[in-house]
Scaffold this motif. Structure first.
Motif, short mmCIF file in Angstrom:
data_model
loop_
_atom_site.label_atom_id
_atom_site.label_comp_id
_atom_site.label_asym_id
_atom_site.label_seq_id
_atom_site.Cartn_x
_atom_site.Cartn_y
_atom_site.Cartn_z
N ILE A 33 0.84 -1.21 0.00
CA ILE A 33 0.00 0.00 0.00
C ILE A 33 0.87 1.25 0.00
N LEU A 34 1.94 1.25 0.80
CA LEU A 34 2.82 2.41 0.86
C LEU A 34 3.53 2.66 -0.47
N LYS A 35 3.66 1.60 -1.28
CA LYS A 35 4.33 1.75 -2.58
C LYS A 35 3.35 2.07 -3.70
N LYS A 36 2.17 1.44 -3.69
CA LYS A 36 1.27 1.56 -4.82
C LYS A 36 -0.11 2.15 -4.48
N GLY A 37 -0.34 2.45 -3.21
CA GLY A 37 -1.64 2.98 -2.82
C GLY A 37 -1.81 4.44 -3.22
N SER A 38 -3.02 4.93 -3.11
CA SER A 38 -3.31 6.34 -3.38
C SER A 38 -2.76 7.19 -2.25
N PRO A 39 -2.58 8.49 -2.46
CA PRO A 39 -2.10 9.37 -1.39
C PRO A 39 -2.94 9.27 -0.12
N ILE A 40 -4.25 9.14 -0.29
CA ILE A 40 -5.14 9.04 0.88
C ILE A 40 -4.91 7.72 1.61
N GLU A 41 -4.77 6.63 0.84
CA GLU A 41 -4.53 5.31 1.45
C GLU A 41 -3.19 5.30 2.18
N LYS A 42 -2.18 5.91 1.58
CA LYS A 42 -0.86 5.95 2.21
C LYS A 42 -0.90 6.75 3.52
N ALA A 43 -1.53 7.91 3.49
CA ALA A 43 -1.61 8.76 4.67
C ALA A 43 -2.37 8.07 5.80
N SER A 44 -3.48 7.43 5.45
CA SER A 44 -4.29 6.73 6.44
C SER A 44 -3.51 5.58 7.06
N LEU A 45 -2.78 4.82 6.22
CA LEU A 45 -2.01 3.68 6.73
C LEU A 45 -0.87 4.14 7.62
N LEU A 46 -0.17 5.20 7.20
CA LEU A 46 0.94 5.71 8.02
C LEU A 46 0.45 6.16 9.39
N ASN A 47 -0.70 6.80 9.43
CA ASN A 47 -1.28 7.23 10.69
C ASN A 47 -1.61 6.03 11.57
N GLU A 48 -2.17 4.99 10.93
CA GLU A 48 -2.52 3.77 11.66
C GLU A 48 -1.27 3.07 12.21
N ILE A 49 -0.21 3.01 11.37
CA ILE A 49 1.04 2.37 11.78
C ILE A 49 1.68 3.13 12.94
N GLU A 50 1.72 4.46 12.83
CA GLU A 50 2.33 5.28 13.88
C GLU A 50 1.57 5.15 15.20
N THR A 51 0.25 5.03 15.12
CA THR A 51 -0.56 4.84 16.33
C THR A 51 -0.23 3.51 16.99
N LYS A 52 -0.13 2.45 16.18
CA LYS A 52 0.19 1.12 16.71
C LYS A 52 1.60 1.09 17.29
N GLU A 53 2.55 1.73 16.60
CA GLU A 53 3.93 1.76 17.09
C GLU A 53 4.02 2.50 18.42
N LYS A 54 3.27 3.58 18.52
CA LYS A 54 3.26 4.36 19.76
C LYS A 54 2.68 3.55 20.91
N LEU A 55 1.62 2.80 20.62
CA LEU A 55 0.99 1.96 21.63
C LEU A 55 1.94 0.87 22.09
N ILE A 56 2.64 0.23 21.14
CA ILE A 56 3.60 -0.82 21.48
C ILE A 56 4.73 -0.25 22.33
N LYS A 57 5.23 0.92 21.93
CA LYS A 57 6.32 1.57 22.66
C LYS A 57 5.90 1.90 24.09
N ASN A 58 4.71 2.42 24.26
CA ASN A 58 4.21 2.76 25.59
C ASN A 58 3.99 1.52 26.45
N THR A 59 3.53 0.44 25.79
CA THR A 59 3.31 -0.81 26.52
C THR A 59 4.62 -1.39 27.02
N ILE A 60 5.64 -1.36 26.16
CA ILE A 60 6.96 -1.86 26.55
C ILE A 60 7.53 -1.02 27.69
#
Length: 306
Positions: free
Chosen positions: A263-290
């Protein structure tokens, strides 16, 4: 993610003998032979001999190149002169995946290349890659959706695998163009990967298997007989990624997942932005949990010491 590419072949026609491909895959053993000629010590010669890689199947190891050629070239029942006789998939790992595999067999840190592994570690490293390759080939078989015809696992295929541990720079590589390296120089780091030669026909020689077809999954009927065709390459890669994570107990970061990379390579700008936001949220949650777990463990330990 492990990138599994179902190539038709590697730079040659696959409508005749696989002899050229099989001999090409002897290149690393040939280079080891040249190194053996340059050393004097018998111990060094033996050490180099132990580094050689031979073909393997779903059930056997140490298979000769001649046997590979003979088996693939004779598994062609009812294939026409212009029909593909075999395919040449490759399995390529990311640096993170290779580092993780090595971490499961050795406590060494920052291994520069496979020469840093002792004999036992080297054998174990190869054995793990072979076992994982067998899982990939079972996924390959399943992805044709022909279980009702007897195609259920990699053991129902006719294939041979060969592990290679080195890659060389090409003239088009950026490092060569900027003169950091010369064409033909070995690439630094761990570059282990797998080459496969897979017969177009299954073991029974009743089924034609084409992983490069454009059809992902299609059911056809001819003369009252229903049969299934197709091969979903993206699904195969996803299956192989899941198998890797389960087999090696790898906790894959969100950014490394194939579907997210796609998706980050071939998705639309909206799809890429939405996915990046989702990934960053998950990464932040994992970091806080650790961080919470570390602090909680530290505080609990302090409490027990009083």
């Amino acid at each position: 993610m492990p990138i599994s590419k179902p190539h038709s072949t590697l730079g040659a026609t696959n409508t005749s003998s696989c002899v050229d491909l099989a001999l090409y895959l002897e290149k690393e053993n040939n280079e080891l032979d040249l190194l053996q000629q340059k050393v004097i010590s018998s111990l060094e010669k033996i050490a180099l001999e132990k580094r050689k890689q031979f073909f393997f199947t779903h059930s056997e190891n140490n298979i000769s190149t001649n046997e590979v050629i003979s088996t693939i070239d004779n598994n062609i029942k009812r294939l026409g002169k212009k029909d593909a006789k075999y395919f040449a998939p490759t399995i390529n790992f990311s640096p993170q995946e290779l580092k993780h595999i090595l971490s499961t067999i050795t406590n060494k840190v920052d291994i520069e290349n496979v020469w840093a592994l002792n004999d036992n570690e080297y054998i174990s490293f190869n054995d793990k890659i072979k076992e994982y390759t067998k899982e990939i080939m079972s996924n390959y078989a399943k992805n044709f959706n022909r279980a009702d015809k007897g195609l259920k696992t990699g053991n129902d295929l006719v294939y041979f695998g060969k592990i290679e541990h080195f890659r060389k720079f090409k003239g088009t590589d950026e490092e060569v163009l900027n003169k950091t390296y010369k064409a033909g120089d070995f690439k630094p780091g761990i570059n282990s990967h797998v080459h496969l030669i897979v017969s177009r026909k299954d073991k029974t020689q009743r089924l034609k298997l084409t992983p490069t077809t454009k059809e992902r999954s299609t059911t056809r009927s001819i003369g009252g007989n229903t049969y299934h065709v197709g091969f979903d390459r993206m699904n195969w890669i996803n299956m192989n990624e899941e198998s890797f994570d389960n087999f090696f107990q790898y906790k894959r970061p969100e950014r490394e997942k194939f579907i997210n990379q796609y998706i980050l390579k071939k998705g639309s700008p909206i799809e890429k932005a939405s996915l990046l936001n989702e990934i960053e949220t998950k990464e932040k949650l994992i970091k806080n949990t650790i961080k919470y777990d570390q602090n909680h463990t530290h505080n609990t330990s302090k409490g027990r010491s009083r």
